[in-house]
Scaffold this active site. Structure first.
Site, short mmCIF file in Angstrom:
data_model
loop_
_atom_site.label_atom_id
_atom_site.label_comp_id
_atom_site.label_asym_id
_atom_site.label_seq_id
_atom_site.Cartn_x
_atom_site.Cartn_y
_atom_site.Cartn_z
N GLU A 219 52.82 -24.75 17.32
CA GLU A 219 52.91 -24.26 18.70
C GLU A 219 52.79 -25.37 19.73
O GLU A 219 53.03 -25.15 20.92
CB GLU A 219 51.85 -23.18 18.94
N CYS B 106 47.25 -25.12 10.48
CA CYS B 106 46.03 -25.92 10.69
C CYS B 106 44.85 -25.36 9.89
O CYS B 106 44.83 -25.47 8.68
CB CYS B 106 45.74 -26.05 12.17
N HIS C 227 50.11 -28.52 14.26
CA HIS C 227 50.19 -27.38 15.18
C HIS C 227 51.65 -27.14 15.57
O HIS C 227 52.21 -27.85 16.41
CB HIS C 227 49.35 -27.64 16.44
#
Length: 212
Positions: A189, A79, A187
């Protein structure tokens, strides 16, 4: 062990939890000594380019990142980390790290989806990848996989570095890099199994390099 760079830019804890879910040893750190001995560095982030660069410069972490790349240490930007690896960002009109040739630009406010409906900025939600060059990082992904995006700016790296694109209002680069230096706009995660697969791929590459 992977090091997650701490530079006051957001989502380090979420990345740590994702790695721990995979059973990967990791630490969140700004210590150059720890960063230097890690098998690889993850460079995540949310927030503004100007604030992030101010902190990186004031702490000397900008030089630490350049040294890591120069020494062949694997690095993965996520990001904001993906954006400020480039040379310049329209956000805050900021000269960024310059590790990768390219720039970061803002989405136009009048973008439209393919069906003609508005494409609001920031881009928030799940989108797929058009993989141009899978390489080690994207190996084993289901072509239908979707990833979670939250961003108002998109990256425009040197064309030969583009690995995948995504369409939202326009086509933009969502993954770029080469073996040992990669960056993703979405992202990892927060992207479920596909995101975890990319993190696992990165770790396996780091292990191979460390023990070669």
């Amino acid at each position: 062990m992977l090091a997650i760079l701490e530079y006051r830019a957001g989502n380090q804890t979420s990345v740590r939890r994702a790695l721990e879910h995979l059973g990967i040893s990791c630490t969140v750190t700004a210590d150059p000594a720890v960063l230097g001995t890690a098998e690889g560095i993850i460079f995540p982030g949310v927030g503004a380019a100007g604030q992030a660069m101010e902190h990186l410069r004031s702490t000397g972490l900008d030089a630490v990142l350049r040294q890591a790349i120069d020494s062949g240490q694997p690095l993965l930007g996520i990001c904001l980390g993906c954006q400020i690896l480039l040379e310049h960002s329209e956000e805050n009109n900021e000269d960024t790290l310059g590790i990768v040739p390219g720039r970061c630009l803002r989405f136009a406010d009048d973008m439209r989806q393919e069906d003609g409906t508005p494409a609001p900025v920031p881009h928030m939600g799940w989108n797929s990848l058009h993989v141009r060059r899978a390489g080690r990082l994207l190996a084993g992904l289901d072509p239908a996989s979707e990833f979670y995006f939250v961003h108002s700016y998109f990256v425009e790296p040197a064309p030969e570095l583009v690995m995948a694109t995504t369409t939202y209002g326009r086509e933009f680069c969502s993954v770029y890099g080469r073996d040992g230096l990669w960056a993703v706009q979405f992202h990892l995660e927060k992207s479920g199994r596909p995101g975890l697969r990319i993190l696992q791929n990165f770790y396996e590459y780091c292990r191979e390099v460390r023990h070669a």
